[in-house]
Design an enzyme around this catalytic site. Structure first.
Site, short mmCIF file in Angstrom:
data_model
loop_
_atom_site.label_atom_id
_atom_site.label_comp_id
_atom_site.label_asym_id
_atom_site.label_seq_id
_atom_site.Cartn_x
_atom_site.Cartn_y
_atom_site.Cartn_z
N PRO A 176 0.89 -1.24 -0.12
CG PRO A 176 0.03 -1.32 2.17
CD PRO A 176 1.05 -1.56 1.62
CD GLU A 177 2.86 3.35 -4.29
OE1 GLU A 177 2.94 4.47 -4.66
OE2 GLU A 177 2.94 2.27 -5.24
#
Length: 287
Positions: A2-3
DNA sequence: AAGAGGCCCTGATAGC
DNA sequence: TGCTATCAGGGCCTCT
């Protein structure tokens, strides 16, 4: 996984569900994460009330009403599932594990509220939990990180000052959390495509106009990804166990060999390893 | 001292 | 089918 956008999606749904709710119980199934789960984690959280769930960069922050904080990083493969306690199978009493959307293995931590619980699951164990004792320590925890793209501090002056005399390439810069925090490999690729900049370009030779474009598109791409529920390549799931949609909007990421999406460009998207990660770009648009 | 590279870990997929 | 190799969205550490 996840960014910033994916973490924000998780934050939004968690916040809706658990703000002003009291933690009834913490169940620890596996302490082995990138940082071993603190020994006093259970004590720290049980019977405390979550004031709200916030976020900085790729870090989730549970703000407790006693001015203490629980920090969660999802690493590459961490997911958080919301599970309804009441939907129990009357025979096994265990049906919240039977949800097809909840992985069978690698659930490390469960935080139980009145009528639901959140389950942290992380096959690759690159994620972690941290306890932060006060607001000052929280500030210190993020001191080494650059501003988020949305922050006014991420401006042209800051940009030009940061890149002076440096010999790195621009792809490397965008995934450097000390420069700007929240951008990872996927969004770095997308931002550089929209800015029409070769990922291999040395940052000392970026023009002012190119720096401005990066600032603008960094905001645009991340906001757009948030609007679309984040991106799911393989691991990312929101708290309902469903995938994001922004992967359908990728211009370059994972499009090696496919035709460039810019109108009138007939080139194929290339893939190269830059900064130790897969980098996708259009040879004719980005130079 | 900036920058390159390795490493933590498991699982999905590709190729034989 | 079943082996092995490669790759994955992060971040930290070490070496030069």
């Amino acid at each position: 996984m996840p960014e910033l956008p994916e973490v924000e999606i998780v934050r939004q749904s968690l916040n809706k569900k658990i703000r002003q709710k009291k933690v009834k119980k913490v169940i620890i199934r596996n302490r082995n994460l990138r940082i071993k789960l603190p020994t006093d984690f259970k004590n720290f959280l049980e019977n405390k009330t979550v004031f709200e769930v916030s976020r900085f960069s790729k870090y989730l922050i549970f703000n407790l009403t006693n001015e203490k904080f629980c920090l969660i990083h999802l690493g590459m493969s961490g997911t958080i599932h919301l599970i309804n306690n009441k939907k129990k199978n009357k025979f096994t009493n265990l049906s919240f594990y039977n949800s097809p959307l909840l992985p069978k293995k690698h659930s490390h931590v469960e935080i139980v509220f009145d009528d639901f619980r959140i389950v942290y699951n992380d096959p690759r164990r690159f994620g972690f939990f941290q306890i932060i004792q006060n607001t000052l320590n929280l500030k210190k925890r993020f001191e080494h990180l650059g501003p988020e793209p949305f922050n006014d501090a991420f401006n042209i002056k800051y940009f030009e000052n940061f890149i002076k005399k440096k010999n790195r390439c621009v792809k490397d810069l965008l995934i450097d959390q000390k420069f700007v925090s929240g951008i990872g490999n996927i969004y770095a690729n997308e931002i550089l495509f929209l800015s029409k900049i070769d990922p291999k370009k040395k940052i000392k030779s970026l023009s002012k106009n190119e720096c401005s474009k990066i600032i603008i598109y960094a905001k645009k791409v991340l906001l757009n990804a948030i609007k679309n529920g984040g991106s799911s390549i393989r691991d990312f799931k929101n708290t309902d166990g469903h995938r994001g949609r922004f992967q359908n909007n990728f211009k370059v990421y994972q499009r090696e060999g496919l035709t460039c999406k810019r109108s009138n460009c007939l080139s194929k998207i290339s893939k190269k390893i830059i900064s130790n990660r897969s980098t996708f770009f259009c040879n004719s648009c980005q130079n």
